[in-house]
Scaffold this motif. Structure first.
Motif, short mmCIF file in Angstrom:
data_model
loop_
_atom_site.label_atom_id
_atom_site.label_comp_id
_atom_site.label_asym_id
_atom_site.label_seq_id
_atom_site.Cartn_x
_atom_site.Cartn_y
_atom_site.Cartn_z
N ILE A 122 -19.89 1.06 5.74
CA ILE A 122 -21.17 1.47 6.35
C ILE A 122 -22.32 1.29 5.36
O ILE A 122 -23.40 0.84 5.75
CB ILE A 122 -21.11 2.93 6.85
CG1 ILE A 122 -20.23 3.01 8.10
CG2 ILE A 122 -22.51 3.46 7.17
CD1 ILE A 122 -20.12 4.39 8.70
N GLN A 123 -22.12 1.62 4.10
CA GLN A 123 -23.20 1.46 3.12
C GLN A 123 -23.58 -0.01 2.96
O GLN A 123 -24.75 -0.36 2.91
CB GLN A 123 -22.82 2.07 1.77
CG GLN A 123 -23.96 2.04 0.75
CD GLN A 123 -25.20 2.77 1.25
OE1 GLN A 123 -25.13 3.93 1.63
NE2 GLN A 123 -26.35 2.09 1.25
N ARG A 124 -22.59 -0.88 2.91
CA ARG A 124 -22.86 -2.32 2.81
C ARG A 124 -23.60 -2.80 4.06
O ARG A 124 -24.54 -3.57 3.98
CB ARG A 124 -21.54 -3.10 2.63
CG ARG A 124 -21.71 -4.59 2.59
CD ARG A 124 -22.23 -5.07 1.24
NE ARG A 124 -22.23 -6.52 1.22
CZ ARG A 124 -23.31 -7.26 0.96
NH1 ARG A 124 -24.46 -6.69 0.67
NH2 ARG A 124 -23.25 -8.56 0.96
N ALA A 125 -23.16 -2.30 5.23
CA ALA A 125 -23.84 -2.66 6.48
C ALA A 125 -25.29 -2.22 6.45
O ALA A 125 -26.18 -2.95 6.91
CB ALA A 125 -23.11 -2.04 7.68
N ALA A 126 -25.56 -1.05 5.91
CA ALA A 126 -26.94 -0.56 5.79
C ALA A 126 -27.73 -1.42 4.80
O ALA A 126 -28.89 -1.79 5.07
CB ALA A 126 -26.96 0.91 5.37
N ASP A 127 -27.13 -1.74 3.68
CA ASP A 127 -27.81 -2.54 2.66
C ASP A 127 -28.18 -3.94 3.16
O ASP A 127 -29.18 -4.52 2.72
CB ASP A 127 -26.93 -2.67 1.40
CG ASP A 127 -26.78 -1.35 0.66
OD1 ASP A 127 -27.58 -0.40 0.91
OD2 ASP A 127 -25.84 -1.25 -0.16
N LEU A 128 -27.39 -4.48 4.06
CA LEU A 128 -27.67 -5.83 4.56
C LEU A 128 -28.98 -5.90 5.34
O LEU A 128 -29.54 -6.98 5.50
CB LEU A 128 -26.50 -6.33 5.42
CG LEU A 128 -25.25 -6.71 4.64
CD1 LEU A 128 -24.11 -7.08 5.59
CD2 LEU A 128 -25.53 -7.85 3.67
N HIS A 129 -29.50 -4.75 5.77
CA HIS A 129 -30.80 -4.77 6.44
C HIS A 129 -31.90 -5.21 5.48
O HIS A 129 -32.84 -5.89 5.88
CB HIS A 129 -31.13 -3.41 7.05
CG HIS A 129 -30.46 -3.20 8.35
ND1 HIS A 129 -30.87 -3.83 9.51
CD2 HIS A 129 -29.38 -2.47 8.68
CE1 HIS A 129 -30.08 -3.47 10.49
NE2 HIS A 129 -29.16 -2.65 10.02
N HIS A 130 -31.79 -4.82 4.22
CA HIS A 130 -32.80 -5.25 3.23
C HIS A 130 -32.76 -6.76 3.06
O HIS A 130 -33.81 -7.42 3.01
CB HIS A 130 -32.56 -4.55 1.89
CG HIS A 130 -32.61 -3.07 1.97
ND1 HIS A 130 -33.78 -2.38 2.20
CD2 HIS A 130 -31.64 -2.15 1.87
CE1 HIS A 130 -33.52 -1.10 2.25
NE2 HIS A 130 -32.24 -0.92 2.05
N GLN A 131 -31.56 -7.30 3.00
CA GLN A 131 -31.42 -8.75 2.84
C GLN A 131 -31.90 -9.47 4.11
O GLN A 131 -32.55 -10.51 4.02
CB GLN A 131 -29.97 -9.10 2.54
CG GLN A 131 -29.78 -10.52 2.06
CD GLN A 131 -28.35 -10.79 1.63
OE1 GLN A 131 -27.54 -9.88 1.46
NE2 GLN A 131 -28.04 -12.06 1.47
N ALA A 132 -31.59 -8.92 5.28
CA ALA A 132 -32.05 -9.53 6.54
C ALA A 132 -33.57 -9.57 6.56
O ALA A 132 -34.18 -10.56 6.99
CB ALA A 132 -31.50 -8.76 7.73
N HIS A 133 -34.20 -8.49 6.11
CA HIS A 133 -35.67 -8.45 6.07
C HIS A 133 -36.22 -9.53 5.15
O HIS A 133 -37.19 -10.20 5.49
CB HIS A 133 -36.14 -7.07 5.62
CG HIS A 133 -37.62 -6.99 5.49
ND1 HIS A 133 -38.46 -7.02 6.58
CD2 HIS A 133 -38.42 -6.92 4.39
CE1 HIS A 133 -39.72 -6.96 6.16
NE2 HIS A 133 -39.72 -6.90 4.84
#
Length: 158
Positions: A122-133
């Motif tokens: 879940i933490q990695r999934a949340a962190d990927l939002h920064h990269q997607a942005h």
């Protein structure tokens, strides 16, 4: 990496002439149709605050939708690469615009609700939002902040 150019062509046809053209501000409809080769048309108008049809998409809606869709597409791509299986994604995005002498957007907030496979990080999934942005072509083209406030949950579906 060499830069590649991508070109996009759309047609905007104003369909709001009520017979008097733009004789006065209230004499015409703001209605239009967006079309492109081999794609379904989109009916548009202006925001109802500017005498538009509230049942049609307006340019402001389309801007917020473009940011949300671009972010989602990058996010799904990054999750696939990271081995995170997304089962559902829904965004309740919101944009804020001010009008006046020179109207402009001040912010867009993305509120994606994501369901991932049980056991995925879940933490990695949340962190990927920064990269997607960081990857989002649309967000990179804007001069105002785009925030992302994801809610991530897990499912036991396989």
């Amino acid at each position: 990496m060499a830069q590649r150019e991508h070109h996009y062509r759309v047609n905007i046809e104003w369909t709001g002439n009520k017979g008097q053209g733009t004789e006065s501000y209230k004499a015409y409809s703001r209605d239009f149709t967006i079309s492109a080769l081999n794609k379904a048309g989109i009916t548009g108008s202006s925001d109802p605050a500017f005498l538009g049809d509230k049942s049609r998409w307006n340019p402001e809606d389309l801007l917020v939708a473009s940011v949300s869709a671009c972010h989602k597409l990058w996010y799904l791509h990054l999750c696939a690469e990271a081995g995170i299986s997304v089962f559902a994604y829904q965004d309740r995005a919101e944009g804020t615009m001010v009008d006046g002498d020179r109207g402009h957007f001040t912010r867009i907030t993305l509120r994606p609700e994501i369901v991932i496979r049980e056991g995925d990080d879940i933490q990695r999934a949340a962190d990927l939002h920064h990269q997607a942005h960081e990857q989002c072509f649309i967000a990179n083209s804007l001069n105002f902040p785009v925030e992302c406030r994801p809610i991530i949950s897990c499912t036991s579906e396989k």
